[in-house]
Design a protein around this motif. Structure first.
Motif, short mmCIF file in Angstrom:
data_model
loop_
_atom_site.label_atom_id
_atom_site.label_comp_id
_atom_site.label_asym_id
_atom_site.label_seq_id
_atom_site.Cartn_x
_atom_site.Cartn_y
_atom_site.Cartn_z
N ASP A 60 31.30 1.02 -17.58
CA ASP A 60 29.98 0.90 -17.97
C ASP A 60 29.09 2.32 -17.68
O ASP A 60 28.17 2.68 -18.23
CB ASP A 60 29.14 -0.37 -17.51
CG ASP A 60 30.08 -1.41 -18.12
OD1 ASP A 60 30.51 -1.46 -19.18
OD2 ASP A 60 29.87 -2.58 -17.37
N TYR A 61 29.38 2.50 -16.51
CA TYR A 61 28.65 3.57 -15.99
C TYR A 61 28.71 4.87 -16.66
O TYR A 61 27.81 5.60 -16.83
CB TYR A 61 28.78 3.75 -14.29
CG TYR A 61 28.26 5.03 -13.68
CD1 TYR A 61 27.09 4.62 -13.03
CD2 TYR A 61 28.97 6.04 -13.66
CE1 TYR A 61 26.39 5.76 -12.37
CE2 TYR A 61 28.18 7.02 -12.94
CZ TYR A 61 26.77 6.84 -12.41
OH TYR A 61 26.48 8.10 -11.79
N PHE A 62 30.00 5.26 -16.85
CA PHE A 62 30.47 6.58 -17.55
C PHE A 62 30.07 6.35 -19.05
O PHE A 62 29.99 7.35 -19.62
CB PHE A 62 32.06 6.89 -17.34
CG PHE A 62 32.13 7.57 -15.98
CD1 PHE A 62 31.49 8.82 -15.75
CD2 PHE A 62 32.89 6.79 -14.90
CE1 PHE A 62 31.72 9.39 -14.50
CE2 PHE A 62 32.74 7.45 -13.62
CZ PHE A 62 32.34 8.79 -13.75
N ALA A 63 29.65 5.06 -19.63
CA ALA A 63 29.61 5.06 -20.96
C ALA A 63 28.08 5.13 -21.26
O ALA A 63 27.75 5.25 -22.40
CB ALA A 63 30.20 3.66 -21.40
N ALA A 64 27.17 5.12 -20.03
CA ALA A 64 25.89 5.09 -20.29
C ALA A 64 25.40 6.42 -20.71
O ALA A 64 25.93 7.48 -20.47
CB ALA A 64 25.16 4.69 -19.01
N ARG A 65 24.22 6.46 -21.55
CA ARG A 65 23.59 7.49 -21.81
C ARG A 65 23.12 8.43 -20.66
O ARG A 65 22.71 7.91 -19.59
CB ARG A 65 22.43 7.44 -22.88
CG ARG A 65 21.28 6.71 -22.14
CD ARG A 65 20.36 6.47 -23.54
NE ARG A 65 19.30 5.40 -22.97
CZ ARG A 65 18.10 5.93 -22.50
NH1 ARG A 65 17.95 7.24 -22.56
NH2 ARG A 65 17.11 4.96 -22.17
N MET A 66 23.18 9.68 -21.02
CA MET A 66 22.43 10.64 -19.76
C MET A 66 21.38 10.62 -19.88
O MET A 66 20.57 10.84 -20.81
CB MET A 66 23.14 12.07 -19.93
CG MET A 66 24.77 12.12 -19.82
SD MET A 66 25.42 11.35 -18.16
CE MET A 66 24.59 12.58 -16.91
N ILE A 67 20.57 10.78 -18.55
CA ILE A 67 18.85 11.07 -18.70
C ILE A 67 18.80 12.36 -18.33
O ILE A 67 18.17 13.07 -19.17
CB ILE A 67 18.56 9.92 -17.66
CG1 ILE A 67 18.70 8.44 -17.88
CG2 ILE A 67 16.79 10.37 -17.41
CD1 ILE A 67 17.90 8.07 -19.18
N SER A 68 19.28 12.61 -17.18
CA SER A 68 19.12 14.23 -16.79
C SER A 68 20.11 14.38 -15.60
O SER A 68 20.41 13.91 -14.68
CB SER A 68 17.62 14.49 -15.91
OG SER A 68 17.59 15.90 -15.67
N GLU A 69 21.07 15.27 -16.18
CA GLU A 69 22.39 15.42 -15.70
C GLU A 69 22.13 15.98 -14.02
O GLU A 69 21.56 16.64 -13.78
CB GLU A 69 23.24 16.60 -16.27
CG GLU A 69 23.61 16.03 -17.67
CD GLU A 69 24.66 17.06 -18.30
OE1 GLU A 69 25.24 17.97 -17.54
OE2 GLU A 69 24.37 17.10 -19.66
#
Ligand SMILES: [Zn+2]
Lengths: 144, 399
Positions: free
Chosen positions: B208-217
């Protein structure tokens, strides 16, 4: 390869700084293509953000001096969140260190560079984006 | 040198309802928490002679401050011998550190300390907002000043951007990975499942964590805390005035309030640390206890990386070693060697902004954690809050 970070050609909406006598040299130096800082006449220290005294030797004898505009990327982030309406994502926010003095830093955007090519330690140079009399110092990779 | 904070103790804690969006008067929530803490201590409101809060009454950013000293004093008609509210403190818990010193010096006897937020309701359905962006109004002549002039023009409108750059530097210098960073979020979610007041309680996996959208890398959605509504309060009392109260008080063994570097999100010299480096180091100079004596750690995680930075700052691992320290998650789990953020942190518990960690440290030391209680019961806890140029921490002892 992901999207290119934007250059000056297609300018996003930007919230601009309020220009004051204290910061005017910094935000308008780009009109002459110069990145300018307050500098201590006594010890040569560049002062940023601007202050009325040199934080090193406490002298009030300050001048405005231009630097080369060359810098190194200390760190960065690729921002994906649309915080600001009209400011398209993704874009690269970075902290760069100006060549003339360790610790002389700016937050900025990296432009004219594929996002995937951004690296810590990358040499960059200033490139101004003009907007309503404000010249924002952005940075792009040094090529060739 | 006498360690003056040991004259202080914590005698009661309280919390309001906590929710993603409660749409209630934030002062109402604040008073709920304050009165709960007063009652928990076995005090009457007339006993309260000091008031402390962070960040005081501010109208921006929206929902950041539910109430200041003035509103709470007036609503409860308190007669104060000492008070303090403002944003320029050693982090959110700086207000509690100040309260400890106020009672230690005899300026007050029982200080009501509180922190109140309603960011969930205030931000509404628009999602999380950038700092200062609301003032822009889409270009209506708004100009940025102060620190924000160095950040907002470049689209860096959130601490997510600033802290992400600290994290990225840490990744660069020490090889820290997103998988390691994820352990803060996953551990928070596991603990939140045992906390009925937490905001997000359903299971969260690494996938789930890796599938989440990025906010600010390198931060994805799960690395950023969740804006919420709620208030937290604690009572700081002078030791000798706490003898006959309802509870055996919690001791304040040591505090950390230092900042030796430049007070700035972007000018801080050592980009893989933050001001909390100095607060953490100061804390251990004021006690004979050692990091190994700590039974439970409640460390600020407004963004996941801040908890890693606190682990290093407080000496739970070496500099740069926080990634391997949390890898796999066993060490920081509820039954691990250093249970971390046992209420779900701010990532799953809600952005109560620092005070939630102090509240939870007290819950654990009181032995009232219920299904999330650390076994022992724990004797020593650390509560730490703040990131960037903000940082303050307290070492607390049972009884
Ligand atoms: Zn000087």
């Amino acid at each position: 390869m992901r999207e290119k970070a934007r250059g000056e050609a297609d300018q996003p909406f930007r919230i601009l700084p309020r220009i004051t006598p204290e910061n005017e040299h910094f935000w308008t130096g780009g009109a002459e293509d110069e990145l300018r800082f307050k500098r201590c006449r006594s010890c040569g220290y560049y002062i940023h953000p601007p202050a009325p005294r040199c934080p090193t030797c406490l002298s009030k004898e300050l001048e405005v001096a231009a630097v080369s505009g060359r810098a190194t990327v200390l760190t960065y982030t690729v921002n994906h969140q649309p915080w600001i309406p009209g400011f398209p994502t993704p874009y690269v926010v970075a902290i760069v260190e100006i060549e003339e003095q360790p610790g002389l830093r700016l937050m900025t955007n990296l432009v004219n560079c594929p996002i995937d090519a951004v690296r810590i330690g990358m040499p960059v140079r200033v490139r101004f984006e003009a907007r309503d009399g404000v010249y924002l110092p952005l940075f792009e990779p040094v090529t060739g | 040198m006498e360690i003056l904070e040991r004259r202080a103790c914590i005698t009661g804690i309280g919390q309001s309802d906590i929710g993603r969006r409660l749409h209630r008067d934030p002062l109402d929530l604040t008073l709920d928490a304050c009165l709960a803490a007063i009652e928990d201590a076995g005090l009457r409101r007339d006993d309260i002679d000091g008031l402390a809060t962070y960040p005081g009454n501010l109208t921006m950013p929206a929902g950041f401050s539910g109430a200041g000293v003035t509103e709470v004093q007036d609503a409860l008609r308190l007669r104060l011998d000492w008070y303090d509210g403002g944003p320029e403190q050693p982090g959110q818990l700086g207000s509690v550190i100040n309260a400890c010193m106020a009672v230690a010096c005899g300026l007050a006897t029982h200080v009501l300390c509180f922190r109140s937020v309603f960011e969930g309701s205030a931000q509404g359905s628009r999602g999380r907002r950038g700092i200062g962006v609301d003032g822009g109004g889409g270009g209506g002549g708004f100009r940025a000043s102060g620190f924000m002039q160095w950040s907002l023009p470049f689209g860096a409108a959130s601490a997510a951007n600033w802290i992400a750059m600290f994290a990225q530097r840490h990744f660069h210098e020490y090889g820290t990975t997103r998988e390691q960073l994820a352990q803060i979020a996953l551990n928070d979610r596991k603990n939140a499942a045992r906390n009925p007041n937490a905001i997000y309680r359903e299971p969260l996996t690494l996938e789930d964590y890796f599938a989440a959208r990025m906010i600010s890398e390198p931060f994805c959605l799960y690395d950023c805390d969740v804006p919420c509504d709620g208030a937290t309060a604690v009572i700081v009392s002078r030791r000798e005035a706490a003898r006959d109260l309802r509870r055996t008080p919690i001791g304040v063994e040591a505090v950390g309030s230092a900042i030796h570097g430049r007070p700035s999100w972007d000018q801080w010299e050592e980009l893989s640390t933050m001001a909390l480096r100095d607060a953490g180091a100061m804390l251990w100079k004021r006690t004979d206890l050692k990091p190994a004596d700590v039974d439970v750690a409640e460390l600020y995680d407004g963004f996941s990386f801040i908890a890693l930075a606190w682990l290093e700052a407080l000496g739970f691992c070496g500099k740069g070693e926080s990634g391997p320290f949390v890898a796999g998650g066993q060490r920081i789990a509820l039954d691990g060697e250093l249970p971390l953020n046992t209420q779900g942190g701010q990532l799953s518990g809600g952005r109560l902004h620092g005070y939630g960690f102090l509240h939870e440290a007290c819950v654990q030391l009181f032995g009232e954690g219920g299904p999330r209680q650390v076994e022992g019961p724990p004797q020593v806890a650390v509560a730490a809050a703040g990131g960037g140029p903000l940082g303050g921490c307290l070492l607390l002892t049972r009884g």
